[in-house]
Structure formats: structure tokens, C-alpha cells
Enzyme design. Sequence first.
Site, PDB file in Angstrom:
ATOM      1  N   ARG A  58      25.324  31.849  -9.182  1.00 41.46           N
ATOM      2  CA  ARG A  58      25.139  33.202  -9.713  1.00 41.46           C
ATOM      3  C   ARG A  58      25.892  34.213  -8.860  1.00 41.46           C
ATOM      4  O   ARG A  58      26.374  33.904  -7.771  1.00 41.46           O
ATOM      5  CB  ARG A  58      23.648  33.571  -9.734  1.00 41.46           C
ATOM      6  N   ILE A  71      21.778  36.941  -1.022  1.00 43.26           N
ATOM      7  CA  ILE A  71      20.520  36.205  -0.922  1.00 43.26           C
ATOM      8  C   ILE A  71      19.374  36.983  -1.559  1.00 43.26           C
ATOM      9  O   ILE A  71      19.349  38.222  -1.535  1.00 43.26           O
ATOM     10  CB  ILE A  71      20.165  35.895   0.550  1.00 43.26           C
ATOM     11  N   SER A 108      15.738  42.487  -9.053  1.00 46.29           N
ATOM     12  CA  SER A 108      17.033  41.987  -8.588  1.00 46.29           C
ATOM     13  C   SER A 108      17.745  41.306  -9.745  1.00 46.29           C
ATOM     14  O   SER A 108      17.116  40.605 -10.546  1.00 46.29           O
ATOM     15  CB  SER A 108      16.841  40.997  -7.439  1.00 46.29           C
ATOM     16  N   GLY A 115      21.071  38.864 -10.848  1.00 41.04           N
ATOM     17  CA  GLY A 115      22.163  37.968 -10.478  1.00 41.04           C
ATOM     18  C   GLY A 115      22.470  37.062 -11.647  1.00 41.04           C
ATOM     19  O   GLY A 115      21.625  36.267 -12.060  1.00 41.04           O
ATOM     20  N   GLY A 132      19.572  35.444 -14.079  1.00 39.03           N
ATOM     21  CA  GLY A 132      18.942  36.596 -14.712  1.00 39.03           C
ATOM     22  C   GLY A 132      18.369  37.640 -13.786  1.00 39.03           C
ATOM     23  O   GLY A 132      19.023  38.075 -12.847  1.00 39.03           O
ATOM     24  N   VAL A 133      17.104  38.020 -14.053  1.00 37.82           N
ATOM     25  CA  VAL A 133      16.479  39.176 -13.408  1.00 37.82           C
ATOM     26  C   VAL A 133      15.127  38.764 -12.824  1.00 37.82           C
ATOM     27  O   VAL A 133      14.339  38.089 -13.491  1.00 37.82           O
ATOM     28  CB  VAL A 133      16.267  40.326 -14.415  1.00 37.82           C
ATOM     29  N   CYS A 152      20.132  40.857  -0.736  1.00 40.92           N
ATOM     30  CA  CYS A 152      21.381  41.441  -1.245  1.00 40.92           C
ATOM     31  C   CYS A 152      22.053  42.314  -0.179  1.00 40.92           C
ATOM     32  O   CYS A 152      22.737  43.286  -0.507  1.00 40.92           O
ATOM     33  CB  CYS A 152      21.138  42.234  -2.521  1.00 40.92           C
TER      34      CYS A 152
END
Length: 215
Positions: free
Chosen positions: A70, A74, A141, A143, A154-155, A173
Site C-alpha cells: 500500500r 507505518i 489513516s 493507505g 483502505g481506511v 505516517c
Amino acid sequence: MMTSKINYYIDLKRFDYKKCLDIQYRLVSMRKNDLIGNTIIFVEHDPVYTIGRKADPRNYSNVNVIRTDRGGDITYHGPGQLVSYFIFDVRINGKKEVKTFLNNIENVYINLLKNLGYSASTGDEPGIWIEKNGKLKKVASIGMAIDDYVSYHGVALNINKEVLNGFIKINPCGLPPAVMDYIDIKRDDAIDLIIREIEKIYGKFNKIEYEGLIS
């Protein structure tokens, strides 16, 4: 891309990250072959740290990680977090429109949070942010990855204070762990709100068991 296939969502409840990743890969292949419609996986993972393609080792020197394909750096997944994986065809009229797709997903969460009374937006850094006690806090978050024209990953939406403990050991991140926060919402209520918002863009989604989808 328009498809005659029915859109579905799956709730795996509490589920291992690596096993869930294998499920994503299988569904991506099925979506590319038009065997299924757009599909969302909802899941809460056992505690795990994952890194994306842009990971900086300085952000996770004290933890074991799982490397993924992704985007992003991190992050942490664990109890108190609702993860949504989007296996979607991102084409519009035959053209791959990744930015439009990502904007749509961001707006799903922004609208969800606004409906709950939060001032929500994207920021200079990836993710979804709210204003809390006069400070900007990150509560979701993002990715994603794209295989040809099908999205996956996803989220991750923080829905319980418990999840914040997992961010203490890392710079999520690349950010200080103190920027992370949560919204207090029941898991099933969050799923209902996500589905309500996503249906405004992509049409009806029906709930199904994973075994029923692949049979």
C-alpha cells in the site's frame, strides 16, 4: 466503470491481518475478472504494525512490522479501530480515475464525521482530521494501492480510545503519536454510516458472508 454485478460488503469482525490481506488479493482478482461488483471488507485486526511503500525505518525502530504494497509509511491496526478495505473498479467511462476515487473515499469519511458533529477535513498530511479541543487531530489513516484498475487496502478509522495505545511506539505516517485521536462510536453504527455515504456515490451495497461471495 458500470457493472451489472451487485455491490457487497463483508464484516469479518476480529480477523488476522495477513489472512485478510490474502482475502483482498483474491477479491481483487475476482473484481478484475468482473466476477464480483465493488466490495468492501470491514474488519478489526489483532494488534499489528504495517508499513507501506514509502516507509522510513526511523519511524518504527522499536516494533516488528509487516511490509505491504500500500501507499504510505507505518501505521497501527488493533482493537478499537474499524478498518475498511475497498475492492473497487476505479474506471470512469473506461478511463482509470484514481484521484476521483480517492476523493470519493475521503468524502465518505468527511461527511460521516460532519454528520456526527465534527469539523472534518483532509490536511497537509494524509488522512482525515478533526478539530478537537482547539487542535487538529487525525482520526482516520488512508493507505491504498491499485492493481491495474482495481483498488485495495483502505481506511482505518479510530473508534475507541483503546486504539491510541498502539501508536505510542511509532511515528504514524511520520507524525508524532500525539496527533492521533479517535471518535467515540459503536462499530456497527460506524459501518452503517460508511455504507450510507458510499451508497450515495456507488449505489446499493448488500451485506454478504465471505464464503457466499466466493462460492
